[in-house]
Write a protein that holds these residues in place. Structure first.
Motif, PDB file in Angstrom:
ATOM      1  N   THR A  96       0.842  -1.187   0.000  1.00 17.73           N
ATOM      2  CA  THR A  96       0.000   0.000   0.000  1.00 17.73           C
ATOM      3  C   THR A  96       0.881   1.242   0.000  1.00 17.73           C
ATOM      4  O   THR A  96       2.065   1.204   0.349  1.00 17.73           O
ATOM      5  N   GLY A  97       0.303   2.346  -0.407  1.00 18.49           N
ATOM      6  CA  GLY A  97       1.050   3.591  -0.412  1.00 18.49           C
ATOM      7  C   GLY A  97       0.284   4.681  -1.097  1.00 18.49           C
ATOM      8  O   GLY A  97      -0.911   4.547  -1.411  1.00 18.49           O
ATOM      9  N   ALA A  98       0.964   5.788  -1.329  1.00 22.66           N
ATOM     10  CA  ALA A  98       0.382   6.945  -1.998  1.00 22.66           C
ATOM     11  C   ALA A  98       1.380   7.498  -2.992  1.00 22.66           C
ATOM     12  O   ALA A  98       2.597   7.271  -2.879  1.00 22.66           O
ATOM     13  N   VAL A  99       0.883   8.240  -3.962  1.00 28.43           N
ATOM     14  CA  VAL A  99       1.736   8.921  -4.932  1.00 28.43           C
ATOM     15  C   VAL A  99       1.861  10.365  -4.476  1.00 28.43           C
ATOM     16  O   VAL A  99       0.861  11.100  -4.398  1.00 28.43           O
ATOM     17  N   LEU A 100       3.089  10.771  -4.168  1.00 29.53           N
ATOM     18  CA  LEU A 100       3.345  12.082  -3.575  1.00 29.53           C
ATOM     19  C   LEU A 100       4.123  12.968  -4.532  1.00 29.53           C
ATOM     20  O   LEU A 100       4.810  12.494  -5.441  1.00 29.53           O
ATOM     21  N   GLY A 101       4.016  14.274  -4.300  1.00 31.26           N
ATOM     22  CA  GLY A 101       4.741  15.249  -5.091  1.00 31.26           C
ATOM     23  C   GLY A 101       6.178  15.416  -4.646  1.00 31.26           C
ATOM     24  O   GLY A 101       6.661  14.723  -3.730  1.00 31.26           O
ATOM     25  N   PRO A 102       6.895  16.357  -5.272  1.00 34.28           N
ATOM     26  CA  PRO A 102       8.334  16.510  -5.008  1.00 34.28           C
ATOM     27  C   PRO A 102       8.696  16.804  -3.559  1.00 34.28           C
ATOM     28  O   PRO A 102       9.812  16.486  -3.133  1.00 34.28           O
ATOM     29  N   ASP A 103       7.758  17.389  -2.778  1.00 33.86           N
ATOM     30  CA  ASP A 103       8.108  17.682  -1.391  1.00 33.86           C
ATOM     31  C   ASP A 103       8.055  16.455  -0.500  1.00 33.86           C
ATOM     32  O   ASP A 103       8.441  16.488   0.674  1.00 33.86           O
ATOM     33  N   GLY A 104       7.552  15.340  -1.021  1.00 33.79           N
ATOM     34  CA  GLY A 104       7.534  14.089  -0.285  1.00 33.79           C
ATOM     35  C   GLY A 104       6.438  13.965   0.744  1.00 33.79           C
ATOM     36  O   GLY A 104       6.371  12.956   1.451  1.00 33.79           O
ATOM     37  N   THR A 105       5.544  14.968   0.833  1.00 36.70           N
ATOM     38  CA  THR A 105       4.469  14.904   1.835  1.00 36.70           C
ATOM     39  C   THR A 105       3.091  15.131   1.233  1.00 36.70           C
ATOM     40  O   THR A 105       2.129  14.488   1.648  1.00 36.70           O
ATOM     41  N   SER A 106       2.974  16.022   0.266  1.00 37.81           N
ATOM     42  CA  SER A 106       1.655  16.335  -0.294  1.00 37.81           C
ATOM     43  C   SER A 106       1.372  15.468  -1.503  1.00 37.81           C
ATOM     44  O   SER A 106       2.277  14.903  -2.130  1.00 37.81           O
ATOM     45  N   SER A 107       0.098  15.358  -1.848  1.00 35.77           N
ATOM     46  CA  SER A 107      -0.318  14.521  -2.964  1.00 35.77           C
ATOM     47  C   SER A 107       0.258  15.017  -4.285  1.00 35.77           C
ATOM     48  O   SER A 107       0.380  16.221  -4.520  1.00 35.77           O
ATOM     49  N   ILE A 108       0.612  14.084  -5.137  1.00 35.01           N
ATOM     50  CA  ILE A 108       1.070  14.442  -6.481  1.00 35.01           C
ATOM     51  C   ILE A 108      -0.010  15.205  -7.236  1.00 35.01           C
ATOM     52  O   ILE A 108       0.290  16.002  -8.130  1.00 35.01           O
ATOM     53  N   CYS A 109      -1.265  14.976  -6.864  1.00 33.83           N
ATOM     54  CA  CYS A 109      -2.363  15.641  -7.571  1.00 33.83           C
ATOM     55  C   CYS A 109      -2.242  17.155  -7.505  1.00 33.83           C
ATOM     56  O   CYS A 109      -2.683  17.859  -8.423  1.00 33.83           O
ATOM     57  N   ASN A 110      -1.626  17.688  -6.429  1.00 37.36           N
ATOM     58  CA  ASN A 110      -1.441  19.128  -6.311  1.00 37.36           C
ATOM     59  C   ASN A 110      -0.478  19.674  -7.356  1.00 37.36           C
ATOM     60  O   ASN A 110      -0.475  20.875  -7.628  1.00 37.36           O
ATOM     61  N   SER A 111       0.354  18.806  -7.927  1.00 35.91           N
ATOM     62  CA  SER A 111       1.350  19.232  -8.908  1.00 35.91           C
ATOM     63  C   SER A 111       0.886  19.004 -10.341  1.00 35.91           C
ATOM     64  O   SER A 111       1.655  19.255 -11.277  1.00 35.91           O
ATOM     65  N   LEU A 112      -0.332  18.505 -10.511  1.00 35.61           N
ATOM     66  CA  LEU A 112      -0.840  18.192 -11.838  1.00 35.61           C
ATOM     67  C   LEU A 112      -1.739  19.307 -12.347  1.00 35.61           C
ATOM     68  O   LEU A 112      -2.304  20.080 -11.560  1.00 35.61           O
ATOM     69  N   PRO A 113      -1.890  19.401 -13.685  1.00 35.32           N
ATOM     70  CA  PRO A 113      -2.688  20.505 -14.238  1.00 35.32           C
ATOM     71  C   PRO A 113      -4.145  20.478 -13.824  1.00 35.32           C
ATOM     72  O   PRO A 113      -4.784  21.516 -13.754  1.00 35.32           O
ATOM     73  N   ASP A 114      -4.668  19.304 -13.549  1.00 34.20           N
ATOM     74  CA  ASP A 114      -6.053  19.179 -13.099  1.00 34.20           C
ATOM     75  C   ASP A 114      -6.046  18.392 -11.800  1.00 34.20           C
ATOM     76  O   ASP A 114      -6.131  17.165 -11.792  1.00 34.20           O
ATOM     77  N   PRO A 115      -5.948  19.083 -10.644  1.00 35.89           N
ATOM     78  CA  PRO A 115      -5.805  18.376  -9.365  1.00 35.89           C
ATOM     79  C   PRO A 115      -6.956  17.450  -9.024  1.00 35.89           C
ATOM     80  O   PRO A 115      -6.790  16.548  -8.200  1.00 35.89           O
ATOM     81  N   PHE A 116      -8.110  17.652  -9.647  1.00 35.46           N
ATOM     82  CA  PHE A 116      -9.262  16.803  -9.317  1.00 35.46           C
ATOM     83  C   PHE A 116      -9.590  15.807 -10.431  1.00 35.46           C
ATOM     84  O   PHE A 116     -10.122  14.742 -10.165  1.00 35.46           O
ATOM     85  N   GLY A 117      -9.251  16.132 -11.672  1.00 38.10           N
ATOM     86  CA  GLY A 117      -9.648  15.265 -12.778  1.00 38.10           C
ATOM     87  C   GLY A 117      -8.568  14.346 -13.303  1.00 38.10           C
ATOM     88  O   GLY A 117      -8.836  13.491 -14.147  1.00 38.10           O
ATOM     89  N   SER A 118      -7.338  14.502 -12.821  1.00 37.45           N
ATOM     90  CA  SER A 118      -6.241  13.697 -13.351  1.00 37.45           C
ATOM     91  C   SER A 118      -6.352  12.246 -12.891  1.00 37.45           C
ATOM     92  O   SER A 118      -6.861  11.951 -11.804  1.00 37.45           O
ATOM     93  N   VAL A 119      -5.845  11.348 -13.730  1.00 39.77           N
ATOM     94  CA  VAL A 119      -5.822   9.919 -13.431  1.00 39.77           C
ATOM     95  C   VAL A 119      -4.391   9.425 -13.616  1.00 39.77           C
ATOM     96  O   VAL A 119      -3.764   9.667 -14.654  1.00 39.77           O
ATOM     97  N   LEU A 120      -3.872   8.744 -12.612  1.00 37.62           N
ATOM     98  CA  LEU A 120      -2.541   8.142 -12.664  1.00 37.62           C
ATOM     99  C   LEU A 120      -2.681   6.641 -12.844  1.00 37.62           C
ATOM    100  O   LEU A 120      -3.693   6.052 -12.459  1.00 37.62           O
ATOM    101  N   ARG A 121      -1.662   6.020 -13.389  1.00 33.03           N
ATOM    102  CA  ARG A 121      -1.632   4.570 -13.526  1.00 33.03           C
ATOM    103  C   ARG A 121      -0.466   4.032 -12.707  1.00 33.03           C
ATOM    104  O   ARG A 121       0.679   4.443 -12.918  1.00 33.03           O
TER     105      ARG A 121
END
Length: 559
Positions: free
Chosen positions: A43-68
């Motif tokens: 289990t885990g999460a996908v995080l942004g460059p700061d290592g604590t916040s969600s990667i979604c905050n670094s994406l162009p659409d923080p709510f609509g983006s889909v990661l694989r």
């Protein structure tokens, strides 16, 4: 047709997985996951460059983006679990169960959007399952821009394919791109090309009709400490001098290799033009992108029961190999005539002696331009038995055709009582090219066998396909290959037999058939002639120069 094809979409099979937690909150509990029999969880999460916040905050659409997200098992060369879609609208976490103890690469794929800035599209991290539950977050750091460029004869060359794979798992794509108009590397959707740091990669640059003088590091390398700039320095290949260019169908003949795309002789002759059609009169074939060639690999194939197969190209990654993946052409000598109003003749002489599977066969290969306005190129393979005892075999042509833009939508057909096999695209928006082979020789047609790229026939199955024991006269839509053969042929010591292969093409079905009939007539005329050797042949400088050739690989085959 691609790492071969810089414009072709990578084929990735997707499953669906949604996690019920709020967006961007790493500390909320994971969605329930049930593991039968106590199998460990990852289990885990996908995080942004700061290592604590969600990667979604670094994406162009923080709510609509889909990661694989998906774990790769390098030892098995396969994925270890179905893909999970991490939807930013519900969270950034993932859960995998049933992972056996072992070492994995956990990969996350971000949206291909310029707004992701300097984040790499693909990020991998090693993770070890030790038999218990493991929590491992993927932290996507900013990557580094790739320097360097592609040049041909000192000038920038656009559309040169550049595909990165993981050194630890070379069947899996890490980044896909090519050269822009200035020769610098781009990633299709953004420039410059961005790669994840501190990862070992492999890569190679590829174009048609070129010889590589300077290229990427051989084998694996650590980026960016090694390979931060990749220069693909190319010159026009010697193979260009003896290619068939009289008609609109351009074909490079290498020994046993129709198209000149098998890499074993690249350091001597460079890569060929492949098979390009239609090339307008007065214009040059294209060096890039690779998709302009309708053939990925193809050439001579001979089968001896029950399971010995000899080929004029590598078949690694295409079909099963025996003790060697290429048997013919590695000891070849070359002669060719200069271009005349009737085209040129090219003569290769070679044997199976360099192969550990050789049986004492010698090949004299002649090729001829077709007669305009018809579009075809003829190949005559004169096969001689130099062993002390008789040998029985079936001989023919195998090919991995990739017609027009997308190799995955090809359909295949057989006509003229098996003499003609061809492929075309099933996509009505493609150019509508029809391309294939017409066979004749000193034995009847024996083999007509299409198969998809997901299938890798064993050597015994290849022999069956050559002899007609396996038969598939139509196929697709798929990324197709085929085996087309005559036989059986039995040769006593010193005796010879001929196989004729015509590469034929058309812009529609009627044109293809007309060109096939013209090629059939031309073969018949030449069979009645005496002394058809390439008299007055000249030679070409083929001393090894630059870096060794590297096999091409289709981007569509990379995960």
């Amino acid at each position: 047709m691609i790492a071969r094809d810089v414009a072709r979409a990578c084929l990735v099979l997707l499953g669906v997985f949604a996690l019920a937690c709020t967006n961007n909150d790493r500390n909320l509990p994971l969605a329930p996951s049930f593991s039968l029999g106590g199998d460990p969880l990852l289990t885990g999460a996908v995080l942004g460059p700061d290592g604590t916040s969600s990667i979604c905050n670094s994406l162009p659409d923080p709510f609509g983006s889909v990661l694989r997200v998906r774990p790769i098992d390098p030892a098995a060369g396969d994925f270890a679990a179905p893909v999970q879609l991490v939807r930013c609208s519900v969270g950034n976490t993932f859960t995998f169960n049933n992972l056996a103890p072992g070492s994995y690469l956990l990969r996350a794929i971000l949206p291909s959007d310029p707004a992701i800035g300097t984040l790499p599209v693909r990020d991998v991290e090693p993770v070890t399952m030790d038999g218990g539950d493991v929590v491992h977050d993927i932290v996507v750091h900013n990557g580094t821009a790739l320097g360097g460029r592609a040049t041909l004869d000192g000038a920038p060359l656009a559309d040169v394919s550049l595909t990165f794979v993981y050194d630890a798992a070379p069947g899996f794509g890490a980044a896909f791109g090519g050269s822009g108009p200035d020769g610098a590397w781009t990633e299709f959707f953004r420039s410059p090309f961005i790669l994840q740091n501190d990862v070992r990669y492999r890569t190679g640059c590829a174009a048609l009709g070129v010889k590589l003088i300077e290229g990427p590091p051989s084998g694996g390398f650590l980026f960016p400490s090694v390979g931060s700039a990749i220069n693909c320095t190319m010159v026009t290949a010697p193979a260009v001098q003896f290619s068939h260019t009289l008609t609109r169908l351009v074909v490079t003949p290498l020994p046993g290799d129709i198209g000149g795309q098998s890499s074993e002789l690249f350091d001597q002759y460079g890569s060929g033009w492949g098979v390009q059609f239609p090339v307008a009169a007065g214009t040059s074939p294209a060096h890039a992108p690779l998709e302009v060639s309708h053939i990925f690999l193809g050439g001579l194939i001979i089968g001896i029961a029950p399971d010995r197969v000899l080929t004029g190209t590598t078949v690694e990654g295409e079909m099963a190999c025996g003790a060697a993946c290429r048997d013919f052409g590695l000891d070849a000598t070359l002669g060719f005539t200069d271009q005349t109003p009737a085209g040129r003749r090219v003569l290769w002489q070679y044997s199976d002696a360099p192969s550990p599977e050789g049986v004492g066969l010698r090949i004299r290969q002649l090729s001829f331009d077709g007669v305009p306005p018809n579009d075809y190129v003829l190949f005559q393979f004169s096969i001689q038995n130099q062993r002390s005892s008789a040998v029985t075999f079936n001989a023919g042509f195998w090919a991995d055709w990739d017609v027009d833009i997308d190799a995955g939508d090809d359909v295949g057909f057989t006509e003229m009582n098996g003499k003609l096999m061809y492929q075309t695209s099933s996509d009505p928006d493609d150019a509508g090219t029809y391309i294939g082979t017409l066979l004749r020789g000193d034995a009847p047609i024996s083999g007509n066998f299409f198969f998809p790229g997901q299938v890798s026939p064993s050597t015994a199955e290849q022999v069956q396909a050559l002899s007609g024991g396996l038969r598939q006269e139509t196929a697709g839509p798929s990324d197709l290959r085929y085996i087309h053969a005559i036989g059986p042929i039995t040769l006593a010591r010193g005796r010879k037999a001929d196989l004729w292969v015509a590469i034929v093409a058309g812009e529609n079905h009627d044109q293809l058939v007309a060109n096939a009939l013209a090629a059939d007539t031309d073969i018949g005329r030449r069979q009645r002639q005496v002394g058809s050797a390439a008299a007055g042949s000249i030679t070409v400088n083929t001393q090894p120069l630059g870096v060794p050739g590297r096999p091409l690989s289709k981007r569509g085959k990379l995960e």
